[in-house]
Enzyme design. Structure first.
Site, short mmCIF file in Angstrom:
data_model
loop_
_atom_site.label_atom_id
_atom_site.label_comp_id
_atom_site.label_asym_id
_atom_site.label_seq_id
_atom_site.Cartn_x
_atom_site.Cartn_y
_atom_site.Cartn_z
N ARG A 46 0.77 -1.00 -0.09
CA ARG A 46 0.33 -0.22 0.14
C ARG A 46 0.90 0.97 -0.08
NH1 ARG A 46 -1.63 3.24 4.06
NH2 ARG A 46 -1.23 0.97 5.69
N TYR A 98 -18.12 13.56 -16.60
CA TYR A 98 -18.87 12.15 -15.91
C TYR A 98 -20.00 12.57 -14.38
CZ TYR A 98 -19.07 6.95 -13.99
OH TYR A 98 -18.99 6.64 -13.13
N ASP A 169 -10.17 14.68 -16.69
CA ASP A 169 -10.78 13.59 -17.17
C ASP A 169 -10.11 13.23 -18.44
OD1 ASP A 169 -11.73 11.26 -17.08
OD2 ASP A 169 -13.17 11.59 -16.14
N LYS A 194 -12.17 1.48 -18.42
CA LYS A 194 -12.54 1.98 -20.08
C LYS A 194 -11.75 1.29 -20.98
CE LYS A 194 -15.80 3.21 -17.64
NZ LYS A 194 -16.28 4.76 -17.52
C1 LIG Z 1 -16.12 5.24 -15.98
C2 LIG Z 1 -15.78 6.71 -15.93
C3 LIG Z 1 -15.16 7.26 -14.59
C4 LIG Z 1 -14.81 6.42 -13.23
O1 LIG Z 1 -14.45 5.26 -13.46
P1 LIG Z 1 -14.69 3.90 -12.82
O2 LIG Z 1 -13.37 2.90 -12.79
O3 LIG Z 1 -15.98 3.39 -12.64
O4 LIG Z 1 -14.38 4.47 -11.38
C5 LIG Z 1 -14.73 8.75 -14.99
N1 LIG Z 1 -15.01 9.52 -15.56
C6 LIG Z 1 -15.09 9.07 -16.43
C7 LIG Z 1 -15.06 9.58 -18.19
C8 LIG Z 1 -15.92 7.49 -17.00
O5 LIG Z 1 -16.07 7.72 -18.26
#
Ligand SMILES: *Cc1c(COP(=O)(O)O)cnc(C)c1O
Length: 368
Positions: A46, A98, A169, A194
């Protein structure tokens, strides 16, 4: 050591982050250990991480041009990036983004952790004017699900001369199509769940910081909050990112073709895809991105038509999430917090199936 400056991104994705000594495996092993023998600089995973995490961090950090830290999910990486905001600071974020980020920001605001304000992604003047007051500008471009394009370089150019942090992001764009740190952003976050993982089989997040000081603060958030990724998840994300270039290039070629056909289809009211010449952010997207991505959103006449289309899909999966080899679709206004979206809006993540099979499925599903 391989040098990201000297290699094309496609080559870096495949060759970086591997053990290099003679006799070692080509792939970083799945290291399942919480603790390591004393005597070197790694004690407890960790705190100091694990070799498995470091492979993924090397690959993504090299591409983005900063120091990468892996997390248990995209939201965990986002929460750690938001820890950089001083107590009481203002965070300005896009009116389309998001939903998890919007919810987290609203919760923090209600607890007095920070104040928040929203702006349209395209309102560059508004973002520039916010630099004076904001502690952090939170950008998401292309945005989820309206695929709005914000001027990352233009906003960073002004924010860079202030103490205001810019976080981006970069999940929809991927580090292959957009590298905000090169344009002056301070922090980039990814949901590696993703496109980076690419197979809908893991949860993982990554934060990348341009300065070692910010990276250290983000690392400390990971240490004290314990939002560390599972070894298996990072191993799979590393395996996934090796093929990111071929997956993404195929999926975005299909997305452009499908977007053009959707735009011409009588059942479709509006098609949003940054690669279409009449998308309001097309010119900026062409400058800022190395590819237009594989996310499309399009509107059918109402919620009933959109729900029916989802039900009728045979090949395209009716499921949330995105960035995987298989195509998925959902009616986005059903997401809690996103009820304000057009009721007939469908968000589609285009996968790597044959484009004519995808079109045949979509066409039968949206037929009046
Ligand atoms: C899915 C997503 C997140 C969050 O990610 P997780 O892995 O589900 O916690 C944040 N920003 C965008 C644009 C996303 O598509």
């Amino acid at each position: 050591m391989r040098d990201p400056e000297k290699l094309e991104a496609e080559t870096w994705l495949v060759s970086a982050g591997r053990p290099e000594a003679a006799g070692e495996p080509l792939n970083t092993p799945l290291v399942v250990a919480s603790t390591f023998r004393y005597g070197a600089d790694r004690g407890y995973s960790r705190n100091e991480g694990s070799p498995t995490w470091e492979s993924l961090e090397t690959i993504v950090g090299g591409l983005e041009g900063g120091e990468a830290l892996s997390f248990s999910s995209g939201m965990a990486a986002i929460a750690a990036a938001l820890d950089l905001v001083p107590v009481g600071g203002e965070i300005v974020y896009p009116d389309d983004c998001y939903q998890g980020v919007a919810t987290h920001l609203a919760k923090g605001a209600s607890q007095g952790r920070w104040t928040v304000r929203q702006l349209p992604a395209e309102d560059t003047e508004g973002w520039l004017a916010a630099v004076d007051s904001a502690a952090m500008l939170w950008l998401e471009s292309p945005s989820n699900p309206l695929l709005a394009i914000g001027d990352i370089a233009g906003i960073c150019a002004v924010a860079r001369d202030s103490t205001t942090l810019v976080a981006v992001d970069n999940t929809f764009a991927t580090p292959l199509n957009q590298r905000p740190l090169e344009r002056g952003a301070d922090v980039v976050v990814h949901s590696a769940t993703k496109y980076i993982g690419g197979h809908s089989d893991l949860l993982c997040g990554i934060a990348v910081a341009r300065s070692p000081e910010h990276a250290e603060q983000i690392r400390l958030s990971r240490v004290i909050q314990g939002a560390t990724p599972g070894a298996m998840e990072v191993f799979l994300a590393t395996r996934g990112i090796r093929t990111l270039a071929v997956r993404l290039r195929t999926a975005e070629a299909h997305a452009l073709e499908l977007a053009k056909r959707l735009q011409a289809h009588p059942s479709v009211i509006v098609t949003r895809y940054p690669g279409l010449a009449d998308h309001p952010g097309h010119a900026l997207a062409a400058q800022q991105l190395d590819g237009f991505g594989s996310m499309i959103s399009f509107d059918l006449v109402d919620a009933g038509a959109a729900d029916l289309a989802c039900e009728r899909m045979q090949l395209v999966e009716h499921a949330t999430s995105l960035g995987s080899v298989e195509s998925t679709i959902e009616r986005r206004a059903t997401t809690p917090g996103q009820e304000h979206l057009p009721p007939g809006l469908l968000r589609m993540s285009v996968g790597i199936e044959a484009v004519e099979d995808l079109w045949a499925d979509i066409e039968q599903a949206i037929a009046p």
